[in-house]
Design a protein around this motif. Structure first.
Motif: not given
Length: 203
Positions: A72-99
């Motif tokens: 959550x903190x990493x996504x919040x900290x990357x809110x102004x960077x589209x590239x990092x925000x997209x990558x972190x969001x996709x990783x978060x979705x992937x990890x959520x599916x794994x859980x």
């Protein structure tokens, strides 16, 4: 007056950037610490042992709140960077599916350990009951202080103790499994929610 207000406005404008940087630092530390803890718990791996797997996944679920906060903190900290925000969001979705998928393994191992515990208790009960029956069929082998009534009471007591042991084993294993599943589902849904939020925000 204009020159005096410029530094103040620049300082105010930089505060959000500093907050985003703090979020990224704390988030990275949380994720890094979680990964190290899990690496220590994982070694040495015993993937074929259902008891080890269930114990590891229980610890994994219990400590995953740190991962959720870090993500959550990493996504919040990357809110102004589209590239990092997209990558972190996709990783978060992937990890959520794994859980969420991991919950199926917890269910399987929980049921397997429950049956294994019941089988062990039943095997021990059968062994002792056979010894009692053998003693009952051979009265001459009984000592002077042991009667057939004593053996009958011992058999009944053993049956009662075995029933209680089975109930306790079932309760313990099922509670452990349910707690692990609840934790994994909660963290999984949280990570999926973060990923969806991050992807929707970047638009």
């Amino acid at each position: 007056m204009a020159s005096a207000s410029t530094p103040a406005s620049m300082s105010g404008a930089s505060r959000p950037d500093r907050m985003l940087g703090i979020c990224q630092i704390v988030g990275f530390v949380c994720i890094f610490g979680f990964v190290l803890n899990m690496a220590v718990l994982f070694l040495p791996p015993q993937l074929r042992d259902a008891t080890w797997r269930l114990g590891f996944l229980q610890q994994f679920g219990d400590r995953s709140l740190v991962l959720l906060i870090g993500a959550a903190l990493m996504i919040a900290g990357s809110i102004d960077s589209r590239r990092w925000l997209r990558q972190l969001s996709l990783i978060s979705l992937f990890l959520g599916g794994i859980y969420l998928i991991t919950c199926l393994l917890v269910v399987k191992d929980t049921l397997s350990l429950r049956q294994q515990a019941l089988n062990n208790i039943s095997a021990q009960e059968t062994q002792v009951q056979n010894q009692i029956r053998n003693a009952q069929s051979n009265p001459a082998a009984l000592g002077q202080n042991v009667t057939a009534e004593d053996l009958q009471r011992a058999s009944q007591t053993l049956t009662g103790q075995a029933t209680i042991a089975k109930q306790t084993a079932q309760t313990t294993v099922l509670k452990t499994g349910i707690i692990s599943i609840v934790n994994l589902v909660a963290i999984g849904l949280g990570l999926v929610g973060l990923g969806r939020y991050g992807l929707s925000t970047r638009r």
